[in-house]
Motif scaffolding. Structure first.
Motif, mmCIF file in Angstrom:
data_model
loop_
_atom_site.group_PDB
_atom_site.id
_atom_site.type_symbol
_atom_site.label_atom_id
_atom_site.label_comp_id
_atom_site.label_asym_id
_atom_site.label_seq_id
_atom_site.Cartn_x
_atom_site.Cartn_y
_atom_site.Cartn_z
ATOM 1 N N LEU A 68 -12.960 60.930 -76.263
ATOM 2 C CA LEU A 68 -13.099 60.951 -74.913
ATOM 3 C C LEU A 68 -11.687 60.567 -74.153
ATOM 4 O O LEU A 68 -10.955 61.082 -73.325
ATOM 5 C CB LEU A 68 -14.173 60.421 -73.894
ATOM 6 C CG LEU A 68 -15.322 61.619 -73.883
ATOM 7 C CD1 LEU A 68 -16.290 61.013 -73.143
ATOM 8 C CD2 LEU A 68 -14.869 62.773 -73.187
ATOM 9 N N GLU A 69 -11.249 59.373 -74.553
ATOM 10 C CA GLU A 69 -10.254 58.467 -74.088
ATOM 11 C C GLU A 69 -9.046 59.466 -74.524
ATOM 12 O O GLU A 69 -8.135 59.708 -73.785
ATOM 13 C CB GLU A 69 -10.127 57.206 -74.598
ATOM 14 C CG GLU A 69 -10.877 56.204 -73.753
ATOM 15 C CD GLU A 69 -11.013 54.720 -74.403
ATOM 16 O OE1 GLU A 69 -10.460 54.540 -75.523
ATOM 17 O OE2 GLU A 69 -11.861 54.134 -73.760
ATOM 18 N N ALA A 72 -6.003 65.435 -80.192
ATOM 19 C CA ALA A 72 -6.959 64.183 -79.656
ATOM 20 C C ALA A 72 -7.787 63.704 -81.066
ATOM 21 O O ALA A 72 -7.755 62.307 -80.943
ATOM 22 C CB ALA A 72 -8.004 64.616 -78.835
ATOM 23 N N THR A 73 -8.084 64.623 -81.887
ATOM 24 C CA THR A 73 -8.968 63.943 -82.960
ATOM 25 C C THR A 73 -7.877 62.613 -83.783
ATOM 26 O O THR A 73 -8.500 61.924 -84.380
ATOM 27 C CB THR A 73 -9.647 64.965 -83.921
ATOM 28 O OG1 THR A 73 -8.322 65.738 -84.466
ATOM 29 C CG2 THR A 73 -10.703 65.679 -83.226
ATOM 30 N N GLN A 74 -6.719 63.423 -83.860
ATOM 31 C CA GLN A 74 -5.839 62.393 -84.472
ATOM 32 C C GLN A 74 -5.544 61.122 -83.688
ATOM 33 O O GLN A 74 -5.278 60.037 -84.168
ATOM 34 C CB GLN A 74 -4.460 63.239 -84.942
ATOM 35 C CG GLN A 74 -4.406 63.934 -85.958
ATOM 36 C CD GLN A 74 -3.598 65.060 -86.155
ATOM 37 O OE1 GLN A 74 -2.708 65.203 -85.413
ATOM 38 N NE2 GLN A 74 -3.765 66.076 -87.138
ATOM 39 N N ALA A 75 -5.216 61.291 -82.335
ATOM 40 C CA ALA A 75 -4.955 60.158 -81.741
ATOM 41 C C ALA A 75 -6.037 59.333 -81.634
ATOM 42 O O ALA A 75 -5.822 57.970 -81.656
ATOM 43 C CB ALA A 75 -4.715 60.699 -80.155
ATOM 44 N N GLU A 123 -4.540 63.077 -72.932
ATOM 45 C CA GLU A 123 -3.611 64.280 -73.517
ATOM 46 C C GLU A 123 -3.709 65.194 -72.359
ATOM 47 O O GLU A 123 -2.752 65.721 -72.063
ATOM 48 C CB GLU A 123 -4.373 64.655 -74.516
ATOM 49 C CG GLU A 123 -4.325 66.094 -74.846
ATOM 50 C CD GLU A 123 -3.159 66.335 -75.861
ATOM 51 O OE1 GLU A 123 -2.891 65.648 -76.777
ATOM 52 O OE2 GLU A 123 -2.286 67.516 -75.977
ATOM 53 N N LEU A 124 -4.666 65.010 -71.610
ATOM 54 C CA LEU A 124 -4.880 66.156 -70.517
ATOM 55 C C LEU A 124 -4.425 65.384 -69.277
ATOM 56 O O LEU A 124 -4.382 66.162 -68.248
ATOM 57 C CB LEU A 124 -6.295 66.648 -70.318
ATOM 58 C CG LEU A 124 -6.589 67.550 -71.679
ATOM 59 C CD1 LEU A 124 -8.238 67.890 -71.455
ATOM 60 C CD2 LEU A 124 -5.924 68.967 -71.780
ATOM 61 N N ASN A 125 -4.295 64.388 -69.257
ATOM 62 C CA ASN A 125 -3.948 63.623 -68.063
ATOM 63 C C ASN A 125 -4.977 63.745 -66.790
ATOM 64 O O ASN A 125 -4.611 64.100 -65.625
ATOM 65 C CB ASN A 125 -2.531 63.978 -67.644
ATOM 66 C CG ASN A 125 -1.889 62.799 -66.637
ATOM 67 O OD1 ASN A 125 -2.306 61.689 -66.481
ATOM 68 N ND2 ASN A 125 -0.871 63.399 -65.713
ATOM 69 N N ARG A 126 -6.153 63.482 -67.280
ATOM 70 C CA ARG A 126 -7.307 63.675 -65.970
ATOM 71 C C ARG A 126 -8.262 62.544 -66.084
ATOM 72 O O ARG A 126 -8.756 62.095 -67.231
ATOM 73 C CB ARG A 126 -7.942 65.134 -66.469
ATOM 74 C CG ARG A 126 -7.079 66.431 -66.352
ATOM 75 C CD ARG A 126 -7.789 67.662 -66.472
ATOM 76 N NE ARG A 126 -8.726 67.663 -65.371
ATOM 77 C CZ ARG A 126 -9.960 68.639 -65.169
ATOM 78 N NH1 ARG A 126 -10.121 69.307 -66.036
ATOM 79 N NH2 ARG A 126 -10.497 68.512 -63.950
#
Lengths: 332, 195
Positions: B51-52, B25-28, B57-60
């Motif tokens: 957060l986005e 997530a930090t990379q994305a 990533e978690l699809n939530r």
């Protein structure tokens, strides 16, 4: 006038750590929180000073003195263990009918809640005890977060220092930088002279006047060396009182001899640190890259070292060339 | 955005979904680093981006993710300190609810530059409450929903929570207390200290 049992009920609500004493110092009523601290020992009926030891004011030794004391603030603790400390305030009842002593834990609150398993119900609604406990925990959690940041920053600083090229005390280059520059000059096949300079009597300044004086001398010496060299020469502090100076493109013995003489004569001038004279001097040994068919850093440094020790053996404040050493050895 | 808030997200993700998930997530989000410092202040944009990336990533949905974050903050063993601080709010769940009015002030006492939106509890009946979460920190009411749910467990109370949308800028959470002593709850020892 309010009856003593009504007074007790009132105090139970307002200050659950009160003690009502009669004029003879006997305990007639006790607040529920205070009694909770000694569940097996009924305080009622005992003498106040049998339960509590008066820590301050020291002048008070009897209940009669306590009841008439001009300063109504008391510092007490339990006679038996755990000897929890209390702050107390004494309010005499009218007509010499005894007094109310209201107790609080003060700073001992942290131990008290643990030792006696107190809950928020044990404190009166206006008591700040719970807020205090909250703050202590909140602060220690916040401190922990700060501390872990500090530790990480400190680690980063040490890592940065290890990679640094600067001697933090003098601002000169350090040994790592010197090695780097020397390697670069050799790989570029540049000619250069390398001076190894050692401060004489530095240890005695350090021992006699302390490290602050020693540091001062090192900084002054560094400044002199920078002033006596060109901007593209290298001046590095490579040990406690040892310096290496590299003169790129300069192999003229006369010029180098002149620089060494000026360095020595300026470093020999007494410096003053907080009014005390600091006298050092310098010995210098010089090696030239041109003396080696295949110059290597370690050989050149070693040659300058040998010249330096020859200079030291000739007495202090001397300069020697490695080439002279060779000549001397060859002829001798 | 205060580092503590970013750090809370990081800690939640690492403990729940694993460090690899956090690093992805930090990379994305192109943060340029993978570790938030608790006591530094960051650009709010960084928090939004991470957060986005996490929700993708978690699809939530974000509100669900943040509600779980709130639950994590007061129920995970990593966060025992925080649970204790919340329990100082009161002896019962209802007392705790009322103490939320002071939460932002309490937080400021401990960490002066951490400013959380004001909360206001309105009591409609002894079993019905509404918590108004002021604007200022997007998603705060979702986090608070998770906190309220986990704290109900902690006190052993049975509650029904629902998000009631917004009322003049403030997000409203309705709280219905079904039973205040439903279960044993977790123990809270005032004098407990870390060894």
């Amino acid at each position: 006038m309010i009856k003593s049992e009504d007074l007790g009920k009132l105090l139970n609500t307002l200050c659950p750590m009160f003690v009502l004493v009669d004029d003879a110092g006997g305990v007639t009523q006790v607040g529920p929180t205070l009694q909770k601290l000694r569940p097996d020992q009924c305080m009622m009926g005992q003498s106040f000073l049998d339960i509590f030891e008066l820590v301050r004011p020291r002048s008070i030794t009897t209940v009669a003195q306590m009841l008439t004391a001009p300063d109504r603030k008391l510092h007490l603790r339990f006679q038996d263990r755990p000897q929890t400390a209390f702050k107390g305030l004494i309010a005499p009842l009218p007509g010499g009918a005894g007094a109310v002593v209201n107790l609080s834990f003060g700073i001992s609150i942290l131990d008290a809640v643990r030792d006696y398993a107190l809950t928020s119900a044990d404190f009166s609604g206006t008591d700040l005890a719970i807020e205090l406990l909250y703050l202590v925990e909140a602060n220690s959690a916040a401190m922990e977060a700060s501390r872990s940041l500090n530790l990480r920053l400190q680690g980063a600083m040490l890592a940065a220092e290890e990679q640094a090229y600067t001697d933090t005390l003098t601002g000169l280059k350090n040994r790592r930088a010197m090695d780097h520059i020397l390697g670069h000059l050799i790989s570029m096949k540049s000619t250069f002279a390398l001076m190894h300079l050692d401060l004489d009597f530095f240890k005695s300044v350090n021992d006699r006047l302390g490290h602050a004086a020693g540091d001062y001398v090192l900084r002054q010496a560094a400044e002199i060396m920078l002033e006596e060299t060109r901007s593209d020469d290298t001046v590095a502090r490579v040990g406690g009182d040892e310096f290496v100076l590299i003169f790129k493109g300069m192999t003229d013995r006369e010029k180098l001899g002149g620089i060494a003489r000026r360095l020595i004569s300026r470093l020999c001038q007494p410096m003053k640190f907080e009014g005390s004279p600091c006298q050092v001097s310098a010995s210098v040994g010089t090696a030239l890259s041109t003396q080696f068919d295949v110059p290597k850093a370690v050989d050149i440094l070693h040659a300058a070292d040998l010249a330096l020790y020859a200079a030291k053996r000739s007495g202090r404040s001397c300069h020697r060339f490695y080439s002279d050493l060779l000549g001397a050895q060859q002829s001798g | 955005m205060h580092g503590l808030i970013n750090r809370a997200i990081q800690s939640f993700v690492c403990a729940t979904y694993g460090r690899q998930c956090w690093l992805r997530a930090t990379q994305a989000a192109a943060l340029g680093f993978d570790e938030f410092e608790a006591m530094l202040i960051y650009d709010a944009d960084l928090s939004t981006r991470v957060l986005e990336a996490l929700c993708a990533e978690l699809n939530r949905p974000r509100s669900e993710f943040l509600e779980d974050l709130g639950t994590y903050l007061v129920s995970h063993p990593n966060m025992e300190d925080l649970r204790r601080l919340m329990r100082f709010g009161g002896v019962t769940y209802v007392e705790f609810l009322h103490s939320l009015d002071d939460l932002s002030d309490r937080v400021r006492l401990a960490v002066s530059d951490l400013k959380l939106p004001d909360l206001e509890l309105q009591e409609h009946s002894p079993a019905e409450y509404r918590l108004h979460c002021s604007a200022g920190l997007p998603g705060y009411s979702s986090v608070m929903t998770g906190v309220l749910r986990a704290m109900a467990d902690d006190y052993g109370s049975l509650v029904i929570l629902s998000n009631e949308g917004r009322q003049s800028e403030a997000a409203v959470i309705s709280i219905t207390l079904v039973e205040s002593a439903f279960a044993e709850g977790r123990h809270f020892d005032l004098g407990a200290r870390k060894s």
